[in-house]
Design a protein around this motif. Sequence first.
Motif, PDB file in Angstrom:
ATOM      1  N   PRO A 108       0.978  -1.138  -0.066  1.00  8.01           N
ATOM      2  CA  PRO A 108      -0.029   0.292   0.014  1.00  8.01           C
ATOM      3  C   PRO A 108       0.847   1.293  -0.089  1.00  8.01           C
ATOM      4  O   PRO A 108       0.652   2.137  -0.710  1.00  8.01           O
ATOM      5  N   LEU A 109       1.860   1.143   0.871  1.00  8.60           N
ATOM      6  CA  LEU A 109       2.799   2.192   0.846  1.00  8.60           C
ATOM      7  C   LEU A 109       3.512   2.552  -0.540  1.00  8.60           C
ATOM      8  O   LEU A 109       3.469   3.870  -1.132  1.00  8.60           O
ATOM      9  N   PHE A 110       3.867   1.673  -1.281  1.00  3.80           N
ATOM     10  CA  PHE A 110       4.528   1.778  -2.621  1.00  3.80           C
ATOM     11  C   PHE A 110       3.459   2.463  -3.512  1.00  3.80           C
ATOM     12  O   PHE A 110       3.637   3.191  -4.309  1.00  3.80           O
ATOM     13  N   ILE A 111       2.071   1.641  -3.680  1.00  5.76           N
ATOM     14  CA  ILE A 111       1.182   2.272  -4.582  1.00  5.76           C
ATOM     15  C   ILE A 111       0.502   3.410  -4.312  1.00  5.76           C
ATOM     16  O   ILE A 111       0.437   4.243  -5.226  1.00  5.76           O
ATOM     17  N   ARG A 112       0.324   3.893  -3.090  1.00  8.99           N
ATOM     18  CA  ARG A 112       0.043   5.353  -2.677  1.00  8.99           C
ATOM     19  C   ARG A 112       1.194   6.340  -3.193  1.00  8.99           C
ATOM     20  O   ARG A 112       0.919   7.546  -3.403  1.00  8.99           O
ATOM     21  N   ASN A 113       2.139   5.922  -3.085  1.00  7.05           N
ATOM     22  CA  ASN A 113       3.397   6.890  -3.747  1.00  7.05           C
ATOM     23  C   ASN A 113       3.696   7.031  -5.096  1.00  7.05           C
ATOM     24  O   ASN A 113       4.227   7.967  -5.615  1.00  7.05           O
ATOM     25  N   VAL A 114       3.094   5.770  -5.832  1.00  8.04           N
ATOM     26  CA  VAL A 114       3.608   5.759  -7.306  1.00  8.04           C
ATOM     27  C   VAL A 114       2.350   6.018  -8.113  1.00  8.04           C
ATOM     28  O   VAL A 114       2.522   6.673  -9.234  1.00  8.04           O
ATOM     29  N   PHE A 115       1.137   5.824  -7.620  1.00 10.05           N
ATOM     30  CA  PHE A 115      -0.149   5.617  -8.577  1.00 10.05           C
ATOM     31  C   PHE A 115      -1.031   6.774  -8.057  1.00 10.05           C
ATOM     32  O   PHE A 115      -1.168   7.056  -6.742  1.00 10.05           O
ATOM     33  N   PRO A 116      -2.014   7.067  -8.642  1.00  9.59           N
ATOM     34  CA  PRO A 116      -3.146   8.155  -8.252  1.00  9.59           C
ATOM     35  C   PRO A 116      -4.234   7.507  -7.474  1.00  9.59           C
ATOM     36  O   PRO A 116      -5.600   7.852  -7.992  1.00  9.59           O
ATOM     37  N   VAL A 117      -3.990   6.922  -6.263  1.00 13.45           N
ATOM     38  CA  VAL A 117      -4.910   6.272  -5.515  1.00 13.45           C
ATOM     39  C   VAL A 117      -5.137   7.045  -4.264  1.00 13.45           C
ATOM     40  O   VAL A 117      -4.516   7.980  -3.775  1.00 13.45           O
ATOM     41  N   SER A 118      -6.489   6.802  -3.909  1.00 17.56           N
ATOM     42  CA  SER A 118      -6.834   7.615  -2.822  1.00 17.56           C
ATOM     43  C   SER A 118      -6.180   7.001  -1.151  1.00 17.56           C
ATOM     44  O   SER A 118      -5.935   5.597  -1.337  1.00 17.56           O
ATOM     45  N   ARG A 119      -5.831   7.831  -0.358  1.00 11.17           N
ATOM     46  CA  ARG A 119      -5.073   7.346   0.820  1.00 11.17           C
ATOM     47  C   ARG A 119      -6.333   7.049   1.916  1.00 11.17           C
ATOM     48  O   ARG A 119      -6.204   6.650   3.072  1.00 11.17           O
ATOM     49  N   GLU A 120      -7.588   7.242   1.584  1.00  7.67           N
ATOM     50  CA  GLU A 120      -8.667   6.992   2.363  1.00  7.67           C
ATOM     51  C   GLU A 120      -9.210   5.542   2.723  1.00  7.67           C
ATOM     52  O   GLU A 120      -9.223   4.807   1.746  1.00  7.67           O
ATOM     53  N   ARG A 121      -9.367   5.130   3.586  1.00  5.28           N
ATOM     54  CA  ARG A 121      -9.991   3.898   4.119  1.00  5.28           C
ATOM     55  C   ARG A 121     -11.200   3.643   3.069  1.00  5.28           C
ATOM     56  O   ARG A 121     -11.683   2.443   2.729  1.00  5.28           O
ATOM     57  N   GLU A 122     -12.208   4.612   3.004  1.00  4.01           N
ATOM     58  CA  GLU A 122     -13.566   4.517   2.382  1.00  4.01           C
ATOM     59  C   GLU A 122     -13.138   4.203   1.085  1.00  4.01           C
ATOM     60  O   GLU A 122     -14.341   3.615   0.480  1.00  4.01           O
ATOM     61  N   LYS A 123     -11.969   4.469   0.370  1.00  5.22           N
ATOM     62  CA  LYS A 123     -11.898   4.068  -0.921  1.00  5.22           C
ATOM     63  C   LYS A 123     -10.812   3.032  -1.339  1.00  5.22           C
ATOM     64  O   LYS A 123     -10.480   3.013  -2.355  1.00  5.22           O
ATOM     65  N   THR A 124     -10.650   2.140  -0.133  1.00  4.21           N
ATOM     66  CA  THR A 124      -9.781   1.131  -0.361  1.00  4.21           C
ATOM     67  C   THR A 124     -10.305  -0.027  -0.180  1.00  4.21           C
ATOM     68  O   THR A 124     -10.824  -0.285   1.077  1.00  4.21           O
ATOM     69  N   PHE A 125     -10.171  -1.123  -0.941  1.00  2.00           N
ATOM     70  CA  PHE A 125     -10.986  -2.156  -0.850  1.00  2.00           C
ATOM     71  C   PHE A 125      -9.886  -3.457  -1.326  1.00  2.00           C
ATOM     72  O   PHE A 125      -8.787  -3.286  -1.546  1.00  2.00           O
ATOM     73  N   ILE A 126     -10.384  -4.891  -0.956  1.00  2.00           N
ATOM     74  CA  ILE A 126      -9.548  -5.978  -1.072  1.00  2.00           C
ATOM     75  C   ILE A 126     -10.605  -7.018  -1.503  1.00  2.00           C
ATOM     76  O   ILE A 126     -11.537  -7.231  -0.703  1.00  2.00           O
ATOM     77  N   ALA A 127     -10.086  -7.951  -2.457  1.00  2.00           N
ATOM     78  CA  ALA A 127     -11.079  -8.989  -2.761  1.00  2.00           C
ATOM     79  C   ALA A 127      -9.905  -9.857  -3.560  1.00  2.00           C
ATOM     80  O   ALA A 127      -8.808 -10.047  -3.707  1.00  2.00           O
ATOM     81  N   GLY A 128     -10.773 -11.339  -3.557  1.00  2.00           N
ATOM     82  CA  GLY A 128      -9.994 -12.496  -3.964  1.00  2.00           C
ATOM     83  C   GLY A 128     -10.679 -13.686  -4.300  1.00  2.00           C
ATOM     84  O   GLY A 128     -11.814 -13.882  -3.812  1.00  2.00           O
ATOM     85  N   PHE A 129     -10.345 -14.638  -4.621  1.00  2.00           N
ATOM     86  CA  PHE A 129     -11.133 -15.909  -4.782  1.00  2.00           C
ATOM     87  C   PHE A 129     -10.485 -17.025  -4.310  1.00  2.00           C
ATOM     88  O   PHE A 129      -9.071 -17.132  -4.500  1.00  2.00           O
ATOM     89  N   SER A 130     -11.104 -18.027  -3.943  1.00  2.63           N
ATOM     90  CA  SER A 130     -10.557 -19.341  -3.343  1.00  2.63           C
ATOM     91  C   SER A 130      -9.515 -18.989  -2.104  1.00  2.63           C
ATOM     92  O   SER A 130     -10.030 -18.410  -1.094  1.00  2.63           O
ATOM     93  N   MET A 131      -8.155 -19.445  -2.233  1.00  2.00           N
ATOM     94  CA  MET A 131      -7.122 -18.878  -1.471  1.00  2.00           C
ATOM     95  C   MET A 131      -7.157 -17.347  -1.107  1.00  2.00           C
ATOM     96  O   MET A 131      -6.937 -16.788  -0.337  1.00  2.00           O
ATOM     97  N   GLY A 132      -7.429 -16.715  -2.165  1.00  2.00           N
ATOM     98  CA  GLY A 132      -7.404 -15.138  -2.195  1.00  2.00           C
ATOM     99  C   GLY A 132      -8.789 -14.750  -1.511  1.00  2.00           C
ATOM    100  O   GLY A 132      -8.652 -13.559  -0.949  1.00  2.00           O
ATOM    101  N   GLY A 133      -9.794 -15.462  -1.474  1.00  2.00           N
ATOM    102  CA  GLY A 133     -10.961 -14.959  -0.956  1.00  2.00           C
ATOM    103  C   GLY A 133     -10.608 -15.022   0.683  1.00  2.00           C
ATOM    104  O   GLY A 133     -11.032 -14.040   1.372  1.00  2.00           O
TER     105      GLY A 133
END
Length: 267
Positions: A108-133
Amino acid sequence: MALMETHYYSSSLGSNITLNVFVPTPGSSEQITQMGHSAKYDYENGLPVLYLLHGAYGDAFSWVRYSNIDRYAQDRGIVVVMASAENSFYQDLRSGKKYKTFFTEELPLFIRNVFPVSREREKTFIAGFSMGGYGAWYLALSRPELYAKAASMSGALDIAGLYQAAAAGNNDNNPFHWEDCFGDPDKLAGSDYDLFTLYDRDVKNGCVPKLYQAVGRDDFLYPSNVYVKKLLEQKQADLTYEEDKGGHDWNFWDQYIQHILDWMLHD
């Protein structure tokens, strides 16, 4: 849509790694239909971001190869981050690679410093399937201050029950090194790896991500997912549950990742 393949050295993993990151861009799609009409591209304030996890035998390219996640993300104006975790269940492994640390701290630290993403919890999500679920719920419930919502498709959610079933059966084709991931897997129930234990702790502390669960009725994990649903309903969890025809396959996951994106981006 910009697809960026990024390589850098990860201190958590002790090796060079590869990330795939989708960043939506206005007017960039070859399919000029409804794209861009509802999506917003607020780069200055940061776009919503989804950390999208793979299953067993997968890697940072699984979603790129087998789904239409790029088109779905472009439609909705959300950044999608994909990284490899081997068959780790997204744990800090005893053998050295610290995947939980990587996904919840370093990445998350790398992504926030390199890409135009929000730092707000309300705009940060996670998802996956099977083991990733399991990984999506585990990381979100372990660090609820980081993620507003966590989604599982065909998830290996009842980790203690699944280990018991694996231990009682034929393990010749088992891809997981349970001891490396969890220490003593016979003690998973009630441990810090148990999603129900983590959920109860989050409730006590007053910070709980909203949860989404989808599973196909022909999936071998369907009975386990129904058990998890019933238990969380007893706990009065903020859970959105969907089931449908389908199995443990990309036809189901490609369909339901669209449901997940819409659920994440709308109250």
